[in-house]
Scaffold this active site. Structure first.
Site, mmCIF file in Angstrom:
data_model
loop_
_atom_site.group_PDB
_atom_site.id
_atom_site.type_symbol
_atom_site.label_atom_id
_atom_site.label_comp_id
_atom_site.label_asym_id
_atom_site.label_seq_id
_atom_site.Cartn_x
_atom_site.Cartn_y
_atom_site.Cartn_z
ATOM 1 N N GLU A 39 -2.801 7.502 2.486
ATOM 2 C CA GLU A 39 -2.242 6.340 1.822
ATOM 3 C C GLU A 39 -1.396 5.520 2.807
ATOM 4 O O GLU A 39 -1.051 6.007 3.891
ATOM 5 C CB GLU A 39 -1.369 6.809 0.647
ATOM 6 N N ASP A 78 -11.917 14.957 1.998
ATOM 7 C CA ASP A 78 -10.765 15.292 1.158
ATOM 8 C C ASP A 78 -11.156 16.068 -0.097
ATOM 9 O O ASP A 78 -12.345 16.180 -0.430
ATOM 10 C CB ASP A 78 -9.994 14.011 0.784
ATOM 11 N N HIS A 124 -6.477 2.621 2.058
ATOM 12 C CA HIS A 124 -6.521 4.038 2.447
ATOM 13 C C HIS A 124 -7.908 4.414 2.954
ATOM 14 O O HIS A 124 -8.914 3.824 2.578
ATOM 15 C CB HIS A 124 -6.031 4.957 1.312
ATOM 16 N N ASN A 150 -6.005 -0.343 -1.365
ATOM 17 C CA ASN A 150 -4.746 -0.417 -0.607
ATOM 18 C C ASN A 150 -4.942 -0.078 0.864
ATOM 19 O O ASN A 150 -3.980 0.147 1.592
ATOM 20 C CB ASN A 150 -3.693 0.503 -1.235
HETATM 21 P P1 PGA Z 1 -14.772 4.174 -4.031
HETATM 22 O O1 PGA Z 1 -13.521 4.802 -3.282
HETATM 23 O O2 PGA Z 1 -15.940 4.439 -3.136
HETATM 24 O O3 PGA Z 1 -14.880 4.940 -5.330
HETATM 25 O O4 PGA Z 1 -14.485 2.736 -4.200
HETATM 26 C C1 PGA Z 1 -13.344 4.530 -1.926
HETATM 27 C C2 PGA Z 1 -11.987 5.025 -1.505
HETATM 28 O O5 PGA Z 1 -11.049 4.964 -2.314
HETATM 29 O O6 PGA Z 1 -11.866 5.483 -0.370
#
Ligand code: PGA
Length: 241
Positions: free
Chosen positions: A143, A67, A138, A136
């Site tokens: 999302e 992304d 994702h 959450n």
């Molecule tokens: P993080 O993010 O590695 O910074 O915890 C993971 C994500 O939100 O996919």
């Protein structure tokens, strides 16, 4: 889903790196799906260290990242392209034209999404996809509520995701509102998926992933239908499982 319990974040990173290194050594033209965020950073450090000390070569490897924020170019320190350059690519012998990240500054974002899917298809799909998980549920920036059939698309970021990522920006207002992300189907088509999770903030999400139902309300749950997923998580992230 295979679950590997790591002692701590370092151990998680080391084990994930070992899988990737083994794959690259066995198949030098591997296509790696890569992720940004705090979770994979240690894995990237391990890959760099191994490249330096053992000479594992990435000269035939292609990469596709999950992304990118809309509006942030490669020179913006908060862009995922910049993150990947600094944390990984500039330390490996990978050639620039084999690195792929959605272009969040493209004038026509819809065409950019289509272009990205074509790139993944032309590479013959992703051999190993590294994934983090949001609180959450994702994966990438898909999302809750995103279709399991989605391919690369534009997303409006939820307030909770923008808050979770605000630590990298000067203020919450500076966190972009939109992003381009590989879709859930694009991720699901990967031949192997390594899902990493570390720390207590991920414990509830990991519990739901392992024990909850498969539902678009919790995007990561789709991984329960995939035949080759390994969850490598530290004790804190596995605390509720
Ligand atoms: P993080 O993010 O590695 O910074 O915890 C993971 C994500 O939100 O996919």
């Amino acid at each position: 889903m295979k679950i590997v319990a790591a002692e701590n974040k370092y151990d998680m990173s080391r084990q994930a790196a070992a899988v990737i290194i083994e794959r690259v050594r066995t198949k030098p033209s591997t296509t790696l799906g890569l992720a940004t965020g705090s979770t994979p950073e240690g894995t990237y450090r391990e890959l760099i260290e191994n490249h330096r000390l053992e000479g594992t070569s990435y000269s035939d490897v292609s990469t596709v990242n999950l992304d990118e924020y809309v509006g942030l170019g490669s020179d913006d320190p908060n862009s995922f392209r910049h993150f990947m350059d600094v944390k990984l690519f500039q330390h490996l012998d990978i050639s620039r034209n084999q690195i792929h990240i959605p272009d969040g500054t493209a004038l026509d974002l819809e065409s950019e999404c289509q272009r990205y899917d074509i790139i993944i298809d032309k590479l013959g799909g992703i051999d190993v996809q590294l994934l983090g998980i949001g609180e959450n549920g994702h994966i990438g920036f898909n999302e809750p509520g995103t279709s399991f059939q989605s391919r690369t698309h534009i997303v409006g970021l939820t307030e909770s995701t923008r808050k979770a990522n605000a630590r990298f920006f000067e203020s919450f207002e500076d966190v972009p509102r939109y992003a381009l992300t590989m879709g859930i189907e694009s991720i699901f088509r990967s031949r192997q998926i390594l899902l990493l999770a570390s720390g207590p903030a991920k414990a509830a999400a990991i519990e739901r992933l392992v024990h909850g139902e498969v539902s678009e309300a919790f995007p990561a749950s789709v991984l329960n239908m995939h035949g080759n997923v390994t969850l490598i998580a530290d004790k804190e992230a596995l605390a509720l499982v």
